[in-house]
Scaffold this active site. Structure first.
Site, PDB file in Angstrom:
ATOM      1  N   THR A   1       0.825  -1.211   0.000  1.00 26.00           N
ATOM      2  CA  THR A   1       0.000   0.000   0.000  1.00 26.00           C
ATOM      3  C   THR A   1       0.857   1.258   0.000  1.00 26.00           C
ATOM      4  OG1 THR A   1      -1.734  -1.144   1.189  1.00 26.00           O
ATOM      5  CG2 THR A   1      -1.617   1.216   1.567  1.00 26.00           C
TER       6      THR A   1
ATOM      7  N   ARG B   1     -13.933  -7.796  -0.426  1.00 25.05           N
ATOM      8  CA  ARG B   1     -13.253  -7.452   0.834  1.00 25.05           C
ATOM      9  C   ARG B   1     -12.660  -6.037   0.742  1.00 25.05           C
ATOM     10  NH1 ARG B   1      -7.855  -5.723   2.295  1.00 25.05           N
ATOM     11  NH2 ARG B   1      -7.440  -6.413   4.396  1.00 25.05           N
TER      12      ARG B   1
ATOM     13  N   GLY C   1     -10.255  -3.388   3.108  1.00 20.58           N
ATOM     14  CA  GLY C   1      -9.412  -3.344   4.306  1.00 20.58           C
ATOM     15  C   GLY C   1      -9.478  -2.005   5.006  1.00 20.58           C
ATOM     16  N   ASP C   2      -8.432  -1.682   5.716  1.00 24.07           N
ATOM     17  CA  ASP C   2      -8.411  -0.453   6.524  1.00 24.07           C
ATOM     18  C   ASP C   2      -8.104   0.802   5.701  1.00 24.07           C
ATOM     19  OD1 ASP C   2      -5.765  -1.576   6.107  1.00 24.07           O
ATOM     20  OD2 ASP C   2      -5.031   0.042   7.372  1.00 24.07           O
TER      21      ASP C   2
HETATM   22  N1  ASP Z   1      -3.716  -2.376   4.746  1.00 21.32           N
HETATM   23  C1  ASP Z   1      -3.938  -2.919   3.444  1.00 21.32           C
HETATM   24  C2  ASP Z   1      -5.186  -3.760   3.477  1.00 21.32           C
HETATM   25  O1  ASP Z   1      -5.398  -4.478   4.426  1.00 21.32           O
HETATM   26  C3  ASP Z   1      -2.810  -3.738   2.931  1.00 21.32           C
HETATM   27  C4  ASP Z   1      -1.479  -3.041   2.967  1.00 21.32           C
HETATM   28  O2  ASP Z   1      -1.237  -2.154   3.768  1.00 21.32           O
HETATM   29  O3  ASP Z   1      -0.631  -3.375   2.136  1.00 21.32           O
HETATM   30  O4  ASP Z   1      -5.919  -3.748   2.521  1.00 21.32           O
END
Ligand code: ASP
Length: 341
Positions: free
Chosen positions: A207, A235, A237-238
């Site tokens: 990310t 899905r 994520g954060d």
């Molecule tokens: N935090 C990101 C997610 O869970 C993944 C990442 O930081 O690479 O989608």
């Protein structure tokens, strides 16, 4: 009649009340910017010299883009936006071009953006055809009454805002396709909701994020991602969740996270950093270190964050073997990949 000692005592007391925040005692930077390109199992043994140089160069270029905006009196929001566009367009990172692939072999992108001055925020999730998701997140913040749009609706909104579209194949690089082919079972997705993969969880990350403080004292934060390899069932994520992957408040800090998103959502990591600074009066480094290296470690969560406070102090903690990262302040430039540097 009060003694002069009494009045001196009052004066000193008043002065110390004006500086309850420890971080207020550090010199104020005119501007500051920090970036990450993901945290995970990033170790020298798995890296070729050429690839390592390519990463260092990309991080350095990204800092230059953001720093130029800030140097010339631009806003923290513009610095964050321009820096993240560059990182999204780079095939090296798991955001925009170069995003990891879902179980079905698609790129599905999430991004968020927050203005520390107004606490306005925008986010998008599960986008497949908008070239620069960070622009869509900012557009949600500035051009809609909403904070978070996902899927087809988010794409329709972005198109209405005049943002560039691309076929999903634009995001898919050779490297990601090979990784997907290697670990992806040839059989169709199982009917259970369980995400099955042979890949260790710390290999997922990449990310990108950027936080900045501008000359006017405003903070901004942004994060953009392809999420996690083999993700399924839309899905999210954060990274696009305000308070989990991204947060900004002029009174405390701007923060962007990277790591195992499910944990970052559960522990509201980005907001937790701001809250510790606001309520416990912790400085940015103490609060960030505690969250990443103590609280998340105890919970079994891997990842890291970048943060800048209202004085331009920077924290870049991570609990994985490496994190692509860097920062710039007037006269200062740092780029790092591995733990010991
Ligand atoms: N935090 C990101 C997610 O869970 C993944 C990442 O930081 O690479 O989608």
């Amino acid at each position: 009649m009060k003694s002069s000692l009494y009045w001196i005592g009052c004066f000193i007391g008043a002065l110390s009340c004006q500086q309850p925040d420890r971080s207020a005692s550090v010199p104020q930077a005119e501007y500051a910017i920090a970036i990450h390109g993901g945290a995970g199992t990033i170790v020298k043994e798995n890296m070729t010299p050429d690839l390592e140089n390519a990463y260092r160069e990309a991080l350095d270029n990204a800092l230059t883009i953001g720093e130029d905006v800030l140097k010339n009196g631009g806003t923290a929001m513009d610095a964050v936006e321009q820096t993240i566009i560059y990182l999204e367009d780079s095939p090296l990172f798991n955001a925009g071009k170069g995003a990891v692939l879902t179980y079905d072999g698609l790129a599905e992108l999430d991004a968020s953006f927050m203005d520390g001055a107004t606490q306005n925020a925008g986010a998008v999730g599960g986008m497949q055809i908008i070239r620069n998701p960070i622009l869509a997140a900012r557009a949600v913040m500035e051009q809609s009454p909403h904070v978070f749009l996902t899927g087809k609706g988010a794409e329709q909104f972005a198109i209405e805002q005049g943002l560039d579209t691309v076929p999903n194949t634009y995001f898919i690089t050779e490297r990601r396709l090979e990784a997907w082919k290697q670990t992806h079972p040839d059989n169709p997705p199982p009917k259970t909701g369980i995400l099955k993969t042979t890949r260790p969880v710390t290999d997922y990350y990449g990310t990108v994020g950027c936080v900045a403080l501008d000359r006017a004292g405003n903070l901004a934060a942004g994060t953009s991602t392809g999420g996690m390899n083999d993700k399924r069932y839309n899905r999210i994520g954060d990274s696009p969740v305000i308070g989990a992957g991204t947060y900004a408040d002029n009174a405390t800090c701007a923060v962007s996270c990277t790591g195992h998103g499910e944990y970052f959502i559960r522990y509201a990591v980005a907001y937790d950093l701001s809250a510790r600074m606001a309520y416990l009066k912790e400085d940015v480094a103490t609060a960030a270190n505690y969250i990443i290296n103590q609280r998340l470690v105890e919970k079994g969560a891997t990842g890291g964050l970048i943060a800048v406070d209202h004085n331009g102090q920077i924290a870049l903690p991570f609990n994985t073997p490496g994190m692509y990262r860097g920062y710039a302040r007037p006269g200062e430039r740092y780029v790092g990949i591995y733990k010991e540097e």
